[in-house]
Design an enzyme around this catalytic site. Structure first.
Site, PDB file in Angstrom:
ATOM      1  N   HIS A 130       0.878  -1.174   0.000  1.00 28.43           N
ATOM      2  CA  HIS A 130       0.000   0.000   0.000  1.00 28.43           C
ATOM      3  C   HIS A 130       0.920   1.231   0.000  1.00 28.43           C
ATOM      4  O   HIS A 130       2.034   1.168   0.521  1.00 28.43           O
ATOM      5  CB  HIS A 130      -0.832  -0.051   1.291  1.00 28.43           C
ATOM      6  CG  HIS A 130      -1.900   0.981   1.421  1.00 28.43           C
ATOM      7  ND1 HIS A 130      -1.651   2.268   1.805  1.00 28.43           N
ATOM      8  CD2 HIS A 130      -3.240   0.891   1.227  1.00 28.43           C
ATOM      9  CE1 HIS A 130      -2.798   2.943   1.856  1.00 28.43           C
ATOM     10  NE2 HIS A 130      -3.776   2.132   1.507  1.00 28.43           N
ATOM     11  N   ASP A 207       2.955  -4.735   7.988  1.00 28.19           N
ATOM     12  CA  ASP A 207       1.743  -3.945   7.831  1.00 28.19           C
ATOM     13  C   ASP A 207       0.582  -4.933   7.945  1.00 28.19           C
ATOM     14  O   ASP A 207       0.296  -5.683   7.016  1.00 28.19           O
ATOM     15  CB  ASP A 207       1.770  -3.247   6.463  1.00 28.19           C
ATOM     16  CG  ASP A 207       0.432  -2.627   6.098  1.00 28.19           C
ATOM     17  OD1 ASP A 207      -0.557  -2.848   6.813  1.00 28.19           O
ATOM     18  OD2 ASP A 207       0.380  -1.934   5.063  1.00 28.19           O
ATOM     19  N   GLN A 210      -4.634  -5.505   6.904  1.00 29.19           N
ATOM     20  CA  GLN A 210      -5.629  -6.443   6.371  1.00 29.19           C
ATOM     21  C   GLN A 210      -5.568  -7.798   7.066  1.00 29.19           C
ATOM     22  O   GLN A 210      -6.341  -8.701   6.730  1.00 29.19           O
ATOM     23  CB  GLN A 210      -5.422  -6.632   4.858  1.00 29.19           C
ATOM     24  CG  GLN A 210      -5.560  -5.365   4.048  1.00 29.19           C
ATOM     25  CD  GLN A 210      -6.992  -4.823   4.034  1.00 29.19           C
ATOM     26  OE1 GLN A 210      -7.960  -5.539   4.295  1.00 29.19           O
ATOM     27  NE2 GLN A 210      -7.127  -3.541   3.738  1.00 29.19           N
ATOM     28  N   LYS A 233     -10.644  -1.025  10.202  1.00 30.82           N
ATOM     29  CA  LYS A 233     -10.774  -2.184   9.300  1.00 30.82           C
ATOM     30  C   LYS A 233     -11.142  -3.441  10.086  1.00 30.82           C
ATOM     31  O   LYS A 233     -11.443  -4.479   9.508  1.00 30.82           O
ATOM     32  CB  LYS A 233      -9.468  -2.421   8.552  1.00 30.82           C
ATOM     33  CG  LYS A 233      -9.168  -1.306   7.551  1.00 30.82           C
ATOM     34  CD  LYS A 233      -7.889  -1.588   6.813  1.00 30.82           C
ATOM     35  CE  LYS A 233      -7.320  -0.350   6.165  1.00 30.82           C
ATOM     36  NZ  LYS A 233      -8.036   0.085   4.971  1.00 30.82           N
ATOM     37  N   CYS A 372      -4.836   2.480  -3.718  1.00 29.88           N
ATOM     38  CA  CYS A 372      -3.607   3.002  -3.069  1.00 29.88           C
ATOM     39  C   CYS A 372      -2.429   2.065  -3.269  1.00 29.88           C
ATOM     40  O   CYS A 372      -1.565   1.929  -2.374  1.00 29.88           O
ATOM     41  CB  CYS A 372      -3.821   3.269  -1.580  1.00 29.88           C
ATOM     42  SG  CYS A 372      -5.009   4.553  -1.252  1.00 29.88           S
TER      43      CYS A 372
HETATM   44  N1  PMP Z   1      -1.860  -0.911   4.536  1.00 27.47           N
HETATM   45  C1  PMP Z   1      -2.834  -1.644   4.009  1.00 27.47           C
HETATM   46  C2  PMP Z   1      -2.538  -3.012   3.518  1.00 27.47           C
HETATM   47  C3  PMP Z   1      -4.126  -1.116   3.915  1.00 27.47           C
HETATM   48  O1  PMP Z   1      -5.105  -1.849   3.380  1.00 27.47           O
HETATM   49  C4  PMP Z   1      -4.368   0.196   4.380  1.00 27.47           C
HETATM   50  C5  PMP Z   1      -5.744   0.822   4.253  1.00 27.47           C
HETATM   51  N2  PMP Z   1      -6.347   0.608   3.017  1.00 27.47           N
HETATM   52  C6  PMP Z   1      -3.318   0.900   4.951  1.00 27.47           C
HETATM   53  C7  PMP Z   1      -2.082   0.320   5.012  1.00 27.47           C
HETATM   54  C8  PMP Z   1      -3.512   2.273   5.504  1.00 27.47           C
HETATM   55  O2  PMP Z   1      -4.378   2.215   6.605  1.00 27.47           O
HETATM   56  P1  PMP Z   1      -4.977   3.524   7.259  1.00 27.47           P
HETATM   57  O3  PMP Z   1      -5.508   4.358   6.134  1.00 27.47           O
HETATM   58  O4  PMP Z   1      -6.058   3.019   8.160  1.00 27.47           O
HETATM   59  O5  PMP Z   1      -3.869   4.206   7.988  1.00 27.47           O
END
Ligand code: PMP
Length: 415
Positions: A130, A207, A210, A233, A372
């Site tokens: 991401h 990270d 998910q 999430k 993203c």
């Molecule tokens: N890493 C992953 C794999 C994600 O799916 C996301 C959110 N889509 C993020 C990082 C960023 O998370 P947040 O916007 O809640 O900080």
């Protein structure tokens, strides 16, 4: 709520009753919510606990001698302990509250970078990141003169582990990798990746944005050095997340932000810092967010990751089969052997945005675009995908609704 803890087998209709937002009409149709990888819906338990906090317990924490402040402090710190138990951290002070995954990664990039990264050092990320696990490292590299290295992936969106082995070297200071790809659902072999990095004494950050909504996480069994995730999430509130870090790293790392609560003693000449976790939690925190996240943890545990995993695996398999059976021009993007309940796809040559817009008119919420993860789309030579991401409250019937929705999309575009 209490009845949930005794539900066997998985009773999805009862579970759905816990989520008020699922029971609404969108564009005159019952909502099908398949955008869980972006954010999940919230159970009443979470909503009620936040409401109760504001109706009864609202007060600033950590500094008050009065009753409400002590109540609020206790609830907030209890939530931290719930997370400690959930991820099996050795100490509750290894659990830092953040705004979310993004802030957690920025915190490490800043503090770890300031302490240990020198010009010529290397940080490894993967092709599946991401943007929030790319940009903070690029900013850190600009500050320190370090270099970013990227583990490549194959066409199925699985990481090339041989290439990874080749990237680990004496200049590598940190491996920062996504556990489960939000865009394509690939589950990376993180236990193996951590083992390989640790053979060279290289710490690893995962990270876990998910991962936490779908699977049991045990930071001690994994021996992971850092783990970041987001409350929103995993059925909790927005604006709250967690950075887990091993005590040995967090003790040595300098603070990320300065302000109230993170200090021990302040004078104009010199300031000393508070102990963990407060050293990394400057200012009034997201109190109701932490408490709400604690409620989300209670809720997840009342269902259990085993039941969640089984139900979602069925949705993934059923959804994939249905898409491939009903349409001969569907391309599933991301066909890794190990996947979470995320299906990214393209319908013929119809632009993902068009597919998403028409599905929305039918009450079906999917996400479209690059999710993203622009480097993934560039690697695969596509502008983006349509993404259906399932939670344990989704059903086969909802997938059937999406299939008939796609039929309408194809009719409109004569694909
Ligand atoms: N890493 C992953 C794999 C994600 O799916 C996301 C959110 N889509 C993020 C990082 C960023 O998370 P947040 O916007 O809640 O900080």
């Amino acid at each position: 709520m209490s009845s949930l803890s005794v539900i066997t087998p998985f009773d999805v209709e009862t579970i759905r009753q816990d989520f008020p937002a699922l029971h609404q009409m969108v564009h005159g149709k019952p909502l099908v919510y398949f955008d869980n990888a972006a954010t999940s819906q919230k159970p009443s338990l979470v909503i009620d606990r936040i409401r109760k906090y504001y109706e009864r317990d609202n007060s600033n924490i950590h500094r008050g001698v009065h009753y409400l402040s002590q109540q609020a402090t206790e609830m907030y710190e209890e939530a931290r302990k719930k997370i400690q138990t959930l991820i099996n951290a050795r100490q509750s002070y290894e659990v830092l509250f953040t705004k979310g995954t993004t802030e957690g990664i920025n915190l490490i990039a800043y503090s770890f970078g300031q302490k240990w990264i020198k010009p010529g050092d290397e940080i490894i990320v993967s092709a599946l990141e991401h943007h929030s696990n790319i940009v903070p490292w690029q900013m850190m590299c600009e500050r320190t003169g370090a270099q970013l290295r990227v583990i490549p992936m194959n066409d199925a969106a699985e990481l090339d582990m041989e290439a990874y082995a080749g990237l680990l070297n004496e200049r590598t200071r940190l491996v920062a990798t996504v556990w489960i790809s939000n865009a394509l659902g690939t589950i990376n072999p993180v236990a193996e990746m951590i083992r390989m990095a640790h053979e060279r004494n290289i710490p690893v950050m995962l990270d876990g944005a998910q991962a936490l909504p779908h699977m049991q996480v045990d930071v001690q069994a994994l021996d992971v050095d850092f783990l970041t995730f987001s409350g929103h999430k995993m059925f909790g509130p927005t604006g709250i997340g967690v950075l887990y870090g091993k005590e040995k790293w967090l003790e040595e790392m300098p603070p990320f932000m300065g302000g109230g609560d993170m200090i021990e003693k302040v004078s104009f000449e010199k300031t000393t810092y508070n102990e963990l976790p407060h050293k990394f939690e400057a200012g009034t925190p997201h109190i109701e967010g932490g408490i709400g996240l604690g409620a989300a943890v209670d809720y997840i545990q009342s269902i259990g990751y085993e039941a969640i995993g089984k139900w979602e695996a069925d949705l993934l398999q059923y959804g994939t089969e249905q898409l491939l059976t009903h349409f001969d021009d569907i391309r599933i993007v991301g066909t890794a052997a190990h996947k979470a309940s995320v299906i990214s796809f393209l319908v013929g040559d119809i632009h993902p945005y068009d597919t998403g817009t028409i599905l929305d008119q039918l009450g079906i919420a999917v996400r479209t675009g690059h999710h993203c993860t622009q480097p993934i789309m560039t690697r695969l030579g596509i502008p983006g995908t349509v993404r259906a991401s399932f939670a344990f409250y989704n059903t086969r019937e909802e997938i059937d609704r999406m299939i008939s929705g796609i039929r309408q999309v194809k009719k409109m575009f004569k694909s």
